[in-house]
Design a protein around this motif. Structure first.
Motif, PDB file in Angstrom:
ATOM      1  N   THR A  51       0.836  -1.188   0.000  1.00 14.42           N
ATOM      2  CA  THR A  51       0.000   0.000   0.000  1.00 14.42           C
ATOM      3  C   THR A  51       0.877   1.245   0.000  1.00 14.42           C
ATOM      4  N   PHE A  52       0.303   2.367  -0.469  1.00 14.85           N
ATOM      5  CA  PHE A  52       1.058   3.611  -0.599  1.00 14.85           C
ATOM      6  C   PHE A  52       0.333   4.742   0.113  1.00 14.85           C
ATOM      7  N   VAL A  53       1.117   5.547   0.840  1.00 15.35           N
ATOM      8  CA  VAL A  53       0.582   6.661   1.625  1.00 15.35           C
ATOM      9  C   VAL A  53       1.268   7.942   1.176  1.00 15.35           C
ATOM     10  N   VAL A  54       0.472   9.006   0.951  1.00 11.05           N
ATOM     11  CA  VAL A  54       1.037  10.320   0.667  1.00 11.05           C
ATOM     12  C   VAL A  54       1.308  10.999   2.007  1.00 11.05           C
ATOM     13  N   ASP A  55       2.590  11.239   2.307  1.00 10.09           N
ATOM     14  CA  ASP A  55       2.997  11.780   3.599  1.00 10.09           C
ATOM     15  C   ASP A  55       2.922  13.305   3.590  1.00 10.09           C
ATOM     16  N   ASP A  56       2.586  13.877   4.768  1.00  7.03           N
ATOM     17  CA  ASP A  56       2.530  15.345   4.942  1.00  7.03           C
ATOM     18  C   ASP A  56       1.682  15.999   3.875  1.00  7.03           C
ATOM     19  N   PHE A  57       0.493  15.422   3.621  1.00  6.01           N
ATOM     20  CA  PHE A  57      -0.371  15.954   2.575  1.00  6.01           C
ATOM     21  C   PHE A  57      -0.828  17.370   2.935  1.00  6.01           C
ATOM     22  N   GLY A  58      -0.721  18.285   1.989  1.00  5.12           N
ATOM     23  CA  GLY A  58      -1.164  19.662   2.205  1.00  5.12           C
ATOM     24  C   GLY A  58      -0.042  20.632   2.454  1.00  5.12           C
ATOM     25  N   THR A  59       1.203  20.125   2.628  1.00  4.78           N
ATOM     26  CA  THR A  59       2.322  21.040   2.877  1.00  4.78           C
ATOM     27  C   THR A  59       3.075  21.357   1.607  1.00  4.78           C
ATOM     28  N   GLY A  60       2.792  20.632   0.535  1.00  3.32           N
ATOM     29  CA  GLY A  60       3.489  20.879  -0.724  1.00  3.32           C
ATOM     30  C   GLY A  60       2.512  21.260  -1.802  1.00  3.32           C
ATOM     31  N   TYR A  61       2.727  20.676  -3.009  1.00  5.27           N
ATOM     32  CA  TYR A  61       1.882  21.018  -4.150  1.00  5.27           C
ATOM     33  C   TYR A  61       0.652  20.124  -4.136  1.00  5.27           C
ATOM     34  N   SER A  62      -0.296  20.441  -3.225  1.00  2.00           N
ATOM     35  CA  SER A  62      -1.476  19.598  -3.065  1.00  2.00           C
ATOM     36  C   SER A  62      -2.376  19.730  -4.283  1.00  2.00           C
ATOM     37  N   SER A  63      -2.783  18.607  -4.847  1.00  2.00           N
ATOM     38  CA  SER A  63      -3.605  18.651  -6.047  1.00  2.00           C
ATOM     39  C   SER A  63      -4.537  17.450  -6.071  1.00  2.00           C
ATOM     40  N   LEU A  64      -5.835  17.741  -6.211  1.00  2.00           N
ATOM     41  CA  LEU A  64      -6.809  16.658  -6.325  1.00  2.00           C
ATOM     42  C   LEU A  64      -6.561  15.855  -7.595  1.00  2.00           C
ATOM     43  N   SER A  65      -6.092  16.523  -8.654  1.00  2.00           N
ATOM     44  CA  SER A  65      -5.913  15.837  -9.925  1.00  2.00           C
ATOM     45  C   SER A  65      -4.873  14.729  -9.825  1.00  2.00           C
ATOM     46  N   TYR A  66      -3.757  14.976  -9.104  1.00  2.00           N
ATOM     47  CA  TYR A  66      -2.758  13.911  -9.065  1.00  2.00           C
ATOM     48  C   TYR A  66      -3.204  12.792  -8.150  1.00  2.00           C
ATOM     49  N   LEU A  67      -4.045  13.089  -7.142  1.00  2.00           N
ATOM     50  CA  LEU A  67      -4.559  12.009  -6.292  1.00  2.00           C
ATOM     51  C   LEU A  67      -5.460  11.074  -7.083  1.00  2.00           C
ATOM     52  N   THR A  68      -6.249  11.628  -8.025  1.00  2.00           N
ATOM     53  CA  THR A  68      -7.140  10.784  -8.821  1.00  2.00           C
ATOM     54  C   THR A  68      -6.375   9.974  -9.846  1.00  2.00           C
ATOM     55  N   ARG A  69      -5.153  10.439 -10.235  1.00  2.00           N
ATOM     56  CA  ARG A  69      -4.378   9.704 -11.239  1.00  2.00           C
ATOM     57  C   ARG A  69      -3.446   8.676 -10.610  1.00  2.00           C
ATOM     58  N   LEU A  70      -3.009   8.938  -9.382  1.00  2.00           N
ATOM     59  CA  LEU A  70      -2.041   8.040  -8.757  1.00  2.00           C
ATOM     60  C   LEU A  70      -2.757   7.019  -7.875  1.00  2.00           C
ATOM     61  N   PRO A  71      -2.407   5.741  -8.015  1.00  2.00           N
ATOM     62  CA  PRO A  71      -3.109   4.691  -7.252  1.00  2.00           C
ATOM     63  C   PRO A  71      -2.606   4.579  -5.823  1.00  2.00           C
ATOM     64  N   VAL A  72      -2.812   5.641  -5.022  1.00  2.00           N
ATOM     65  CA  VAL A  72      -2.407   5.591  -3.624  1.00  2.00           C
ATOM     66  C   VAL A  72      -3.575   5.118  -2.763  1.00  2.00           C
ATOM     67  N   ASP A  73      -3.269   4.711  -1.525  1.00  2.00           N
ATOM     68  CA  ASP A  73      -4.281   4.133  -0.638  1.00  2.00           C
ATOM     69  C   ASP A  73      -4.659   5.033   0.525  1.00  2.00           C
ATOM     70  N   ALA A  74      -3.771   5.932   0.900  1.00  2.00           N
ATOM     71  CA  ALA A  74      -4.033   6.736   2.093  1.00  2.00           C
ATOM     72  C   ALA A  74      -3.290   8.060   1.988  1.00  2.00           C
ATOM     73  N   ILE A  75      -3.761   9.043   2.747  1.00  2.00           N
ATOM     74  CA  ILE A  75      -3.042  10.307   2.872  1.00  2.00           C
ATOM     75  C   ILE A  75      -2.873  10.613   4.351  1.00  2.00           C
ATOM     76  N   LYS A  76      -1.791  11.313   4.661  1.00  2.00           N
ATOM     77  CA  LYS A  76      -1.423  11.560   6.042  1.00  2.00           C
ATOM     78  C   LYS A  76      -1.537  13.053   6.332  1.00  2.00           C
ATOM     79  N   ILE A  77      -2.298  13.407   7.377  1.00  2.00           N
ATOM     80  CA  ILE A  77      -2.401  14.797   7.802  1.00  2.00           C
ATOM     81  C   ILE A  77      -1.108  15.162   8.536  1.00  2.00           C
ATOM     82  N   PRO A  78      -0.431  16.235   8.142  1.00  2.00           N
ATOM     83  CA  PRO A  78       0.853  16.574   8.764  1.00  2.00           C
ATOM     84  C   PRO A  78       0.707  16.899  10.249  1.00  2.00           C
ATOM     85  N   GLN A  79       1.761  16.602  10.990  1.00  2.00           N
ATOM     86  CA  GLN A  79       1.775  16.871  12.426  1.00  2.00           C
ATOM     87  C   GLN A  79       1.590  18.360  12.699  1.00  2.00           C
TER      88      GLN A  79
END
Length: 860
Positions: A755-783
């Motif tokens: 499985t794949f997790v996008v780490d520190d989601f929202g601190t970089g170039y956050s984009s709904l479009s790449y989430l829909t294209r990339l087969p990831v399983d989870a996203i992580k809210i940054p500390q």
């Protein structure tokens, strides 16, 4: 209390107990021996009489929970609580599992005797609804992922067979020539698909005898049918179904959008026992078929949208859709390339801003020239690119009308008729100019640098090479995003360019790294004056769209030929001196001197120690649990590396991972983490520890290394049981580098269970479009977001947005860094249930985490 004595008395109360619709169990709370049950309880479990149950232990129909149940009854007897609700799997009279909910209480009868009363509710329907919901959500997710039709049908049919233990299920589609096409067939018999296709090869759905098939009748009637096999004597498939041991079938039409047409196809679900399909379950499957209709409508719509988007986006001709007021509503990649414009700045811009000197088919900004539905306007437009160059385009403009023939947009197709000239300019620009700032890039600067060194060698003049690195630029990217960072670099580059105009050669050779070459005019003091003035200019605040940002700069200067007489050596020493200036407090200018070499040597010594640590295996892993706070269930853990450096103690990742990244040692360090993590996972699987995903962070250097992906594949071959529990954490920035390549690499490992997790989601170039294209399983809210939620409405809103996005894409959401119950509650309220942080557990050593796993196993 005697074992066989019923505690009930009174005829009326006995009738109430016996005839009540709710299943009731009475048992001795000390021995857990059944005292009595009512008729509803017998019917629920399929026992013919009380004699089968009364006097037996409750574990006759609830095996495997003895310790847990005794503890629950003990708590119930000793606490002030009057009742306790538990969910269990009961076993009926024929050994089948049955999900139930038990409402337990202890009543005290006259004389002080206690009796355990259990009200039992069948959860089968609710569980089956949840199963169908999961199938639908998986189908919807794969539709969004762009899976083909046969794969989508495979999801539905295979999950139905696996989840419900169905003997045979398939989806068939009627073709116009009368043939029947099976999209997918699944059965407990591996040969059934071939046998079914052979049996029906000569049948057609629209002529005899094939039109007497149940599925053919369902097609014509558009109504579902539940049939007993032996009763359908006119069906040519009756004998084949009987031979396969099929007792009954539910055939459901998969309806399309139009009631005038035949259904899109039929779904057949066949079972060996007609009693599998009581009325409620048939209704569930019919309701599910309606959801399938909606899903297929989504599939068709997504397919059309993808086809249109791919056709338009991949078109080689630059194309635009323009609003009636002259603003750009849509553009393809070809136009962005032709206009040489930041794509984020094109949508919404006026067409006239790209073609300021051309006669456009617009009377003014708000009054378009009217054109009929079949009319078009063509012409040649002189355009200005984003970098100030010109181009000539042949444009064809046509109207886009709605159903009422009202103008909604203009469609503009273009052809760049200066392509050869522009290609030459583009090649030169890409080779010598930085596209963001307009300054020389590394190639362009080094070309001019070498020319200046040759001139100085003949003239005897001194040259000063300044290597500049912005202080705190990473914080700008982290807090305001890459778009703001680009805007800042662009403005800083322009400011420096204006300041040094006519005084030297300026270039941008890295992310936030600039170089300035100055030729001697008034001696060394002239160099100092220019560089200090440059430092002052760069340190002035910069206004951005998101607000104001201020940074400083560290400058290292090397003098030709005093410090070096070659281009490469002079650049190296200026670079080293810049790092020396940054290490000495930043916001300063340092000229090269021999002592700097010693500091650099120490830096290399630390790198050497890190290399030795890899050989000596001075690392160890710690594990921070990730828990679903809804039921306190352990779902995973993040692996955290520690360096036990001799004579210096345990070092946290922040003190050596940046060095590993810079020196390239992140590859062997990362290899060790993967090897150790997979080895431990394999051990935990072998020792039957509770299932637990292990998350391992992957650096950008690892991700972009081809060898990394082949190595991880071979490791999973050596630890096959661990692959399905491995989770890889990736940052947004590395995923954005090449989404197509990223998707391919991720999909390859996901097929093996990773499985794949996008780490520190929202601190970089956050984009709904790449989430829909990339087969990831989870996203992580940054500390950082989690810790600031209590005081910052903005951060809380950001977490809420991320949570909503995760739900809409069916992604698991993980909250990182929760330290207090307040943060736990806030995350739960926002729909984030998987939590990692000190509020759950500190990072644990291997032995501590294995003990944690053992305790978790005993609790669950």
């Amino acid at each position: 209390m005697a074992v066989h004595d019923s505690p009930l008395s009174g005829e009326d109360f006995r009738n109430f107990f016996e005839q009540g619709p709710e299943a009731i169990l009475l048992a001795d709370p000390d021995t857990l021996v059944v005292c009595d049950v009512n008729r509803s309880f017998l019917d629920l479990l399929g026992f013919p009489s009380r004699n089968e149950i009364v006097g037996e232990s409750v574990f006759l129909f609830s095996p495997g929970h003895e310790t847990e149940l005794r503890e629950a009854v003990s708590r119930l007897s000793q606490s002030e609580s009057s009742s306790l609700t538990v969910r269990r799997m009961f076993m009926n009279a024929v050994g089948q599992s049955l999900p139930v909910e038990c409402f337990l209480s202890v009543s005290h009868l006259p004389g002080g005797r206690g009796v355990l009363v259990g009200h039992v509710r069948d959860l089968t329907r609710e569980w089956e609804v949840e199963k169908l919901n999961r199938i639908y959500l998986e189908l919807d997710r794969q539709i969004l992922a762009g899976e083909d039709l046969e794969s989508l049908m495979g999801v539905v049919v295979e999950r139905l067979v696996n989840e419900f233990g169905i003997a045979l299920s398939y989806i068939s589609v009627p073709e116009k020539d009368g043939t029947i096409r099976y999209l997918v067939i699944r059965s407990e018999n591996p040969h059934c698909a071939r046998l079914l296709e052979e049996e029906t090869r000569s049948l057609t759905w629209n002529s005899a005898p094939g039109n007497q098939r149940v599925s053919s009748k369902v097609l014509f009637s558009r109504r579902a049918a539940f049939v007993i096999t032996e009763d359908v004597r006119d069906s040519p498939m009756r004998d084949w179904y009987l031979k396969q041991g099929i007792d009954a079938s539910l055939v459901i039409p998969l309806l399309g959008g139009s009631e005038e047409n035949l259904p899109w196809g039929t779904m057949t679900v066949s079972v060996r026992d007609r009693h599998f399909f009581p009325e409620y379950r048939r209704q569930l499957f019919l309701e599910f078929s309606e959801r399938l209709r909606v899903a297929f409508a989504h599939y068709d719509e997504h397919k059309r949208i993808r086809l249109f988007r791919e056709a338009m986006e991949s078109g080689r001709a630059p194309s635009l859709i323009v609003n009636p007021d002259g603003t750009i509503a849509w553009f393809n990649r070809a136009f962005a390339e032709m206009a040489r414009m930041d794509p984020t700045k094109i949508s919404g811009a006026g067409l006239g801003s790209f073609f300021p000197f051309s006669e456009l088919p617009l009377k003014n900004a708000t009054s378009p020239t009217p054109m009929g539905p079949d009319e078009a306007v063509s012409g040649e437009w002189f355009g200005i690119t984003g970098d100030g160059n010109s181009f000539l385009a042949e444009a064809l403009v046509s109207s886009i009308l709605d159903d009422r023939m009202r103008l909604t947009h203009f469609l503009v197709h273009m052809k760049d008729i200066t392509s050869e000239r522009e290609k030459e300019k583009e090649i030169y620009r890409l080779a010598h100019q930085d596209p963001l700032t307009g300054l020389l890039n590394r190639n362009g600067f080094m070309d001019q640098f070498r020319q200046e060194v040759e001139k100085a060698a003949h003239s005897g003049h001194l040259l000063a090479l300044g290597f500049l690195d912005l202080d705190g630029f990473k914080e700008l990217n982290d807090t305001m995003g890459h778009a703001a960072g680009d805007q800042f670099l662009e403005k800083i580059g322009r400011r420096m360019s204006e300041m040094v105009e006519g005084k030297g050669i300026l270039g941008r050779i890295g992310g936030d790294e600039f170089v300035l070459l100055i030729s001697e005019k008034d001696g060394i003091s002239d160099f100092e004056r220019i560089f200090f003035h440059l430092l002052e200019q760069v340190s002035r605040p910069v206004k951005l769209e998101e607000g104001q940002f201020q940074t400083t700069v560290s400058v290292g200067v090397a003098i030709y030929p005093r410090d070096a007489d070659s281009v490469e050596e002079l650049l190296r020493k200026a670079d080293l001196t810049m790092y020396y200036a940054k290490a000495r407090g930043k916001n300063t200018i340092r000229f090269f001197e021999s002592a700097i070499e010693q500091d650099v040597r120490e830096w290399y010594e630390k790198g050497t120690a890190l290399r030795q640590a890899i050989v000596r295996k001075e690392f160890e892993l710690y594990f921070q649990p990730q828990v679903d706070i809804r039921d306190n269930r352990l779902v995973g853990a993040e692996a955290l590396i520690r360096w036990n450096r001799p004579n210096q103690g345990v070092m946290l990742p922040g003190s050596f991972i940046p060095l590993a990244e810079e020196t390239g040692l992140i590859h062997p360090v990362g290899d060790w983490v993967l090897e150790e993590g997979l080895s431990l996972l394999a051990r935990w699987v072998e020792n039957d520890f509770p299932p637990c995903n292990l998350a391992i962070n992957i650096s950008a250097r690892q991700f972009h290394s081809d060898g990394f992906w082949s190595d991880i594949e071979s490791r999973m071959d050596r630890f096959p049981g661990a692959a399905s529990r491995l989770s890889l954490e990736l940052t947004e920035s590395l995923l954005m580098g090449d989404p197509a390549l990223s998707a391919g690499r991720i999909s390859s490992l996901r097929s093996r269970g990773v499985t794949f997790v996008v780490d520190d989601f929202g601190t970089g170039y956050s984009s709904l479009s790449y989430l829909t294209r990339l087969p990831v399983d989870a996203i992580k809210i940054p500390q950082a977001f989690v810790l600031r939620m209590k005081e910052s409405v903005r951060d809380r809103k950001m977490v809420e947005i991320i949570a909503n996005m995760a739900r809409s894409l069916d992604l698991t959401l993980i909250g990182e860094g929760a330290e207090t119950p307040v943060e736990l509650r806030m995350l739960r309220d926002l729909g984030c249930f998987v939590i990692q942080g000190f509020a759950i557990s500190r990072p644990l050593s291997v032995s501590e985490f294995e003990e944690y796993l053992r305790r978790h196993r005993s609790r669950h």
